[in-house]
Design an enzyme around this catalytic site. Sequence first.
Site, PDB file in Angstrom:
ATOM      1  N   GLY A  71     -14.506 -66.706 -36.123  1.00  0.00           N
ATOM      2  CA  GLY A  71     -15.250 -66.271 -34.861  1.00  0.00           C
ATOM      3  C   GLY A  71     -14.199 -65.419 -33.940  1.00  0.00           C
ATOM      4  N   GLU A  73     -19.568 -75.455 -41.021  1.00  0.00           N
ATOM      5  CA  GLU A  73     -19.102 -75.207 -39.665  1.00  0.00           C
ATOM      6  C   GLU A  73     -19.490 -76.497 -38.702  1.00  0.00           C
ATOM      7  OE1 GLU A  73     -18.313 -70.839 -38.727  1.00  0.00           O
ATOM      8  OE2 GLU A  73     -20.303 -71.062 -38.184  1.00  0.00           O
ATOM      9  N   HIS A 111     -26.450 -69.788 -38.129  1.00  0.00           N
ATOM     10  CA  HIS A 111     -25.364 -70.234 -37.627  1.00  0.00           C
ATOM     11  C   HIS A 111     -25.513 -71.221 -36.530  1.00  0.00           C
ATOM     12  CE1 HIS A 111     -21.941 -70.011 -34.660  1.00  0.00           C
ATOM     13  NE2 HIS A 111     -21.384 -69.511 -35.634  1.00  0.00           N
TER      14      HIS A 111
HETATM   15  P1  PGA Z   1     -14.474 -69.988 -33.946  1.00  0.00           P
HETATM   16  O1  PGA Z   1     -16.161 -69.800 -34.520  1.00  0.00           O
HETATM   17  O2  PGA Z   1     -13.624 -69.196 -35.099  1.00  0.00           O
HETATM   18  O3  PGA Z   1     -14.394 -68.981 -32.607  1.00  0.00           O
HETATM   19  O4  PGA Z   1     -14.324 -71.145 -33.583  1.00  0.00           O
HETATM   20  C1  PGA Z   1     -16.680 -69.721 -35.632  1.00  0.00           C
HETATM   21  C2  PGA Z   1     -17.882 -69.469 -35.821  1.00  0.00           C
HETATM   22  O5  PGA Z   1     -18.755 -69.632 -34.691  1.00  0.00           O
HETATM   23  O6  PGA Z   1     -18.338 -68.953 -36.796  1.00  0.00           O
END
Ligand code: PGA
Length: 263
Positions: free
Chosen positions: A240, A171, A101
């Site tokens: 997230g 991401e 991540h």
């Molecule tokens: P978010 O985070 O949906 O809060 O933008 C996504 C993630 O970090 O996997």
Amino acid sequence: MASPEKHIFQIVGNWKMSPDTQKEAMRLFERIKPHAQKAKYAHTTICPPFLYIPQLARNATGRKLHVGAQDVFWRNEGSYTGEISAPQLSDGKAYTVIVGHSERRALGETSEEVSKKVSRALSNGLTVIVCVGESERDDSGDYARFVSDQVRNSLTGVQKSHLNRVMIAYEPIWAIGKQAKHAATPSDVLEMTIFIKKTLADMFGQKYAEPVQFLYGGSVDEKNARAFLADSGIDGVLIGRASRDPKKMEQILAIADEVAKEK
Ligand code: PGA
């Protein structure tokens, strides 16, 4: 013909370092559970902090709702203070693990370490979500090369026959978290998904790369989930903030079901 699995969306929640107590984690999980069970064409995976995995996993149900981890160490045993091994995750009934991540990479994790973790988790029978994504975009297109290098370096050494348990989560860092300016667009994601598929086919051959599934993550919520699931060539989303809101999860799961039926 596409396999029937292709029409099952993967809805993955990354709870990061929340919530503060096991009681609250169970409460959240129990509120998401009925919606996960109801969804016909979606599988839900919740990735809470390590400590909560065994209890949540004991309360998970069959194929519709799984529990995963947010990291794993790249050795099965040894003196590694503070680390958690893949056998320990399996013993706690984690099904999946997120590796690489961007928030872990920001703390210094390299793609080389990511690749060792991915191989180790796979050889212990876990499914793995490998995260990749650029920190910014400009007109030069360098971000595409950056992501393809990240994919290559994060999957070095992975056995071809394990690729059917790999998901790649695209991401882009600029789209993640509270400070994100905005989510990516479905066409950004579609373009990158095609590009990563090609990178995988070059690395492993089309036949082995084919079963790899794709997720998008970064500011996914109940408002944009439909567009991503319908139009960006992905198999699911990695969520997230919205994954800690049972109402939003309910809506996202209902959307996944609708989009799958339309496909
Ligand atoms: P978010 O985070 O949906 O809060 O933008 C996504 C993630 O970090 O996997």
